[in-house]
Scaffold this active site. Structure first.
Site, PDB file in Angstrom:
ATOM      1  N   LYS A   9       0.833  -1.198   0.000  1.00  0.00           N
ATOM      2  CA  LYS A   9       0.000   0.000   0.000  1.00  0.00           C
ATOM      3  C   LYS A   9       0.878   1.263   0.000  1.00  0.00           C
ATOM      4  O   LYS A   9       2.084   1.191   0.237  1.00  0.00           O
ATOM      5  CB  LYS A   9      -0.937  -0.048   1.218  1.00  0.00           C
ATOM      6  CG  LYS A   9      -1.908  -1.229   1.164  1.00  0.00           C
ATOM      7  CD  LYS A   9      -2.893  -1.202   2.329  1.00  0.00           C
ATOM      8  CE  LYS A   9      -3.866  -2.366   2.239  1.00  0.00           C
ATOM      9  NZ  LYS A   9      -4.891  -2.300   3.312  1.00  0.00           N
ATOM     10  N   HIS A 117      -1.883  -5.564   1.384  1.00  0.00           N
ATOM     11  CA  HIS A 117      -3.115  -6.309   1.112  1.00  0.00           C
ATOM     12  C   HIS A 117      -2.748  -7.723   0.709  1.00  0.00           C
ATOM     13  O   HIS A 117      -1.765  -7.920  -0.015  1.00  0.00           O
ATOM     14  CB  HIS A 117      -3.889  -5.652  -0.047  1.00  0.00           C
ATOM     15  CG  HIS A 117      -4.936  -6.569  -0.617  1.00  0.00           C
ATOM     16  ND1 HIS A 117      -6.179  -6.704  -0.036  1.00  0.00           N
ATOM     17  CD2 HIS A 117      -4.905  -7.457  -1.649  1.00  0.00           C
ATOM     18  CE1 HIS A 117      -6.876  -7.622  -0.720  1.00  0.00           C
ATOM     19  NE2 HIS A 117      -6.121  -8.081  -1.693  1.00  0.00           N
TER      20      HIS A 117
HETATM   21  N1  UDP Z   1      -9.814  -0.762   6.923  1.00  0.00           N
HETATM   22  C1  UDP Z   1      -9.984   0.453   7.545  1.00  0.00           C
HETATM   23  N2  UDP Z   1     -10.746   0.511   8.708  1.00  0.00           N
HETATM   24  C2  UDP Z   1     -11.317  -0.595   9.249  1.00  0.00           C
HETATM   25  C3  UDP Z   1     -11.150  -1.838   8.597  1.00  0.00           C
HETATM   26  C4  UDP Z   1     -10.399  -1.895   7.437  1.00  0.00           C
HETATM   27  O1  UDP Z   1      -9.486   1.466   7.086  1.00  0.00           O
HETATM   28  O2  UDP Z   1     -11.992  -0.491  10.301  1.00  0.00           O
HETATM   29  C5  UDP Z   1      -9.012  -0.830   5.689  1.00  0.00           C
HETATM   30  C6  UDP Z   1      -7.620  -1.453   5.933  1.00  0.00           C
HETATM   31  O3  UDP Z   1      -6.696  -0.801   5.064  1.00  0.00           O
HETATM   32  C7  UDP Z   1      -7.867  -2.880   5.499  1.00  0.00           C
HETATM   33  C8  UDP Z   1      -8.779  -2.654   4.289  1.00  0.00           C
HETATM   34  O4  UDP Z   1      -9.664  -1.626   4.721  1.00  0.00           O
HETATM   35  O5  UDP Z   1      -6.655  -3.525   5.172  1.00  0.00           O
HETATM   36  C9  UDP Z   1      -9.560  -3.874   3.858  1.00  0.00           C
HETATM   37  O6  UDP Z   1     -10.293  -4.368   4.935  1.00  0.00           O
HETATM   38  P1  UDP Z   1     -10.397  -5.935   5.191  1.00  0.00           P
HETATM   39  O7  UDP Z   1     -11.419  -6.148   6.244  1.00  0.00           O
HETATM   40  O8  UDP Z   1     -10.548  -6.656   3.899  1.00  0.00           O
HETATM   41  O9  UDP Z   1      -8.958  -6.253   5.856  1.00  0.00           O
HETATM   42  P2  UDP Z   1      -7.667  -7.033   5.290  1.00  0.00           P
HETATM   43  O10 UDP Z   1      -8.170  -8.157   4.442  1.00  0.00           O
HETATM   44  O11 UDP Z   1      -6.833  -6.037   4.522  1.00  0.00           O
HETATM   45  O12 UDP Z   1      -6.932  -7.500   6.520  1.00  0.00           O
HETATM   46 MG    MG Z   2      -9.492  -8.132   2.867  1.00  0.00          MG
END
Ligand code: UDP
Ligand code: MG
Length: 140
Positions: A9, A117
């Site tokens: 990122k 990610h």
């Molecule tokens: N994110 C955020 N606030 C939250 C949860 C997620 O800004 O409360 C962002 C964070 O960058 C995260 C991305 O959204 O990595 C995607 O969320 P996901 O739940 O898919 O998490 P990941 O798979 O990246 O662990």
């Molecule tokens: Mg995710």
């Protein structure tokens, strides 16, 4: 061989942690088979984060993901989807243990800024690889 889609990122670029993170992926024994630096559009992000569009934090997430370049990668290895999720650590830095990428390097107020990610299933991995690498391997 199983594949996953990994994306460094904009905070990884800004904090000069790309090499450290790529090195951890290599040292684990995974094979990086494609890699590309990109500037993402709002349209692509709305597809990639479709499951989050209705969340209150989505506008901040989109802005953050457009604040600098990202590096997309295809990473291959036995059980790599789950393996990379384990190497990354959980989404929120306070849940991420030392030894994981997020546990060792992230503690930003902005929860979007968690460096990396990784696809969360084999099905999602294939979808994301097709989205970010529609050209496949490039020969020039
Ligand atoms: N994110 C955020 N606030 C939250 C949860 C997620 O800004 O409360 C962002 C964070 O960058 C995260 C991305 O959204 O990595 C995607 O969320 P996901 O739940 O898919 O998490 P990941 O798979 O990246 O662990
Ligand atoms: Mg995710």
């Amino acid at each position: 061989m199983e594949k996953t889609y990994i994306m460094l990122k904009p905070d990884a670029h800004k904090r000069e942690l790309m090499g450290e993170i790529i090195s951890r992926i290599e040292r684990k024994g995974y094979n990086i088979t494609n890699m590309k630096m990109m500037h993402l559009t709002a349209k692509t992000l709305k597809e990639h984060y479709a499951h989050l569009i209705d969340k209150p934090f989505y506008p901040e997430l989109e802005e953050f993901m457009m604040s600098g370049p990202v590096v997309g990668m295809v990473v291959e290895g036995e059980g790599v989807v789950l393996g990379m999720r384990n190497l990354m650590g959980p989404t929120k830095w306070w849940d991420a243990l030392a030894g994981t990428i997020r546990g060792d390097f992230s503690n930003a107020n902005d929860l979007s800024a968690n460096l990396i990610h990784g696809s969360d299933s084999v099905e999602k991995a294939n979808e994301e690889i097709a989205r970010f690498f529609p050209e496949g391997e490039v020969t020039i």
